[in-house]
Write a protein that holds these residues in place. Structure first.
Motif, PDB file in Angstrom:
ATOM      1  N   LEU A 197      -5.958   3.334  -1.208  1.00 25.44           N
ATOM      2  CA  LEU A 197      -4.798   4.197  -1.411  1.00 25.44           C
ATOM      3  C   LEU A 197      -5.130   5.656  -1.102  1.00 25.44           C
ATOM      4  O   LEU A 197      -4.340   6.362  -0.462  1.00 25.44           O
ATOM      5  CB  LEU A 197      -4.285   4.069  -2.854  1.00 25.44           C
ATOM      6  N   VAL A 235       0.841  -1.201   0.000  1.00 28.50           N
ATOM      7  CA  VAL A 235       0.000   0.000   0.000  1.00 28.50           C
ATOM      8  C   VAL A 235       0.873   1.247   0.000  1.00 28.50           C
ATOM      9  O   VAL A 235       0.601   2.217  -0.723  1.00 28.50           O
ATOM     10  CB  VAL A 235      -0.938  -0.006   1.226  1.00 28.50           C
ATOM     11  N   ALA A 270       0.696   3.905  -2.922  1.00 31.12           N
ATOM     12  CA  ALA A 270       0.242   5.245  -2.538  1.00 31.12           C
ATOM     13  C   ALA A 270       1.248   6.306  -2.975  1.00 31.12           C
ATOM     14  O   ALA A 270       0.864   7.400  -3.407  1.00 31.12           O
ATOM     15  CB  ALA A 270       0.016   5.308  -1.035  1.00 31.12           C
TER      16      ALA A 270
END
Length: 293
Positions: free
Chosen positions: A45, A3, A7
C-alpha cells in the motif's frame, strides 16, 4: 478490498495521524488498526501511494512501512474526505450506486434496498451510507422516473425496479444520475417538433404525423439514442455510425415536406445500426422509453 481502496483508507488515516500536514513520518505497522494487515500488505500500500506521488519513504530492510505525506498526498486525502463527508457527494454515491445495482440485475433490474445497504456500494472509505440517505436517493430516483417502487411496507420502499430511462442512465460510463437528469431536462427544453406536410417549430406543438409515430416519439428516440451512444463503452467507430444514422433521420425530418417513406427508411437504418453497435439492454431501453419498443 482492493489495493486502491485500502490505499485510499491508508492515505486518509495518515492525514489524521499527521494532523493534515506534510512530512510527518508515521508507521502504520505500529497502529492496531493496521498491524493486522501484515507487513507485506502495508508495504504494498505504501509503495502504491509512493508511486503515485502521495507519500515519501526512506525504507530500509528493517522498516518497509514508514512514510510521510507530501503536499499532493495531503490534497488527495482531503479530496477523499470531502467525498466521504459531503452531503451532496454522499447523495450522488447513493443514487449512482442504486442505478448501477439495478443494471447488474438485468433484465429484471430490481434492487432490494436492504441488500444495497449491506453491499460494498454503500461503503465510502471508513463510512457507510445511512438508511435515511439511501431513502432520499430512492425518492429522487422515483421522482425523476428512473426507478419505480417495486415493494413497499408502510411508508418504506423495500425494493425498486429500473425504468427504461433508468436503464439508459445506468449504461453511462461512469454512472452520473444528476448529470443524466440535467441533460434530459436540457434536451426537453431545447426540443423542437417536426410534422408532416409542413414543419412547425416551438413548444407545445403537439399533433400526429403520417409516419406512424408522433414527433415527440422520434425526437425522444433520437435524443436518447445519441445520449446512450455518447457514454456507452463502445468503439469510436461504432459511436460515429450511430451519430451518422441519427443525423440522416433528423435530416429527413427537417425537410419542408418530409416523405414518410424516406423517414421510415432512415428510422429503420437507425434501429439496425443501434442493434449492431450498442449493448442490447441499452437499445431495448431506448426503444421502450421512446414508445418504439
Amino acid at each position: 478490498m482492493t489495493v486502491e481502496t485500502d490505499a485510499a483508507l491508508l492515505l486518509v488515516w495518515l492525514h489524521g495521524q499527521a494532523g493534515g500536514t506534510a512530512f510527518v513520518e508515521v508507521n502504520a505497522a505500529e497502529d492496531d488498526q493496521w498491524s493486522g494487515c501484515g507487513e507485506e500488505r502495508l508495504h504494498t500500500l505504501v509503495t502504491y501511494l509512493k508511486n503515485r506521488g502521495m507519500v515519501g519513504t526512506r525504507h530500509t530492510m528493517g522498516d518497509r512501512t514508514s512514510c510521510w505525506l507530501v503536499s499532493e498526498g495531503v490534497a488527495e486525502a482531503e479530496r477523499l474526505m470531502q467525498i466521504r463527508d459531503g452531503k451532496l457527494q454522499r447523495f450522488d454515491i447513493a443514487a449512482n450506486g442504486l442505478i448501477s445495482a439495478g443494471l447488474e440485475d438485468f433484465p429484471d433490474c430490481v434492487v432490494v434496498v436492504r441488500d444495497f445497504v449491506l453491499s460494498p456500494a454503500a461503503v465510502i472509505l471508513d463510512s457507510i451510507l445511512t438508511l435515511p440517505e439511501i431513502d432520499r436517493a430512492v425518492s429522487y430516483l422515483v421522482q425523476q422516473k428512473l426507478v419505480e417502487e417495486w415493494g413497499k411496507a408502510d411508508s418504506h420502499v423495500l425494493s425498486v425496479k429500473l425504468t427504461p430511462q433508468g436503464v439508459i442512465c445506468g449504461s453511462t460510463v461512469p454512472v452520473n444520475v444528476r448529470k443524466f437528469v440535467n441533460d434530459q431536462q436540457a434536451g426537453t427544453r431545447n426540443q423542437f417538433n417536426v410534422f408532416g406536410n409542413g414543419n412547425q417549430f416551438g413548444d407545445n406543438n403537439t399533433q400526429n404525423n403520417t409516419f406512424g409515430y408522433d414527433a415527440n416519439q422520434l425526437s425522444k428516440f433520437a435524443r436518447d439514442l445519441l445520449a446512450a451512444a455518447s457514454t456507452a463503452d463502445i468503439t469510436e467507430t461504432a459511436r460515429a455510425r450511430v451519430t451518422e444514422s441519427v443525423a440522416v433521420l433528423e435530416g429527413e425530418l427537417a425537410e419542408s415536406s418530409p416523405e414518410p417513406g424516406k423517414v421510415l427508411q432512415a428510422l429503420e437504418k437507425v434501429k439496425e445500426v443501434a442493434w449492431q453497435t450498442l449493448p442490447g439492454a441499452i437499445v431495448q431501453a431506448v426503444f421502450v422509453s421512446a414508445g418504439l419498443g
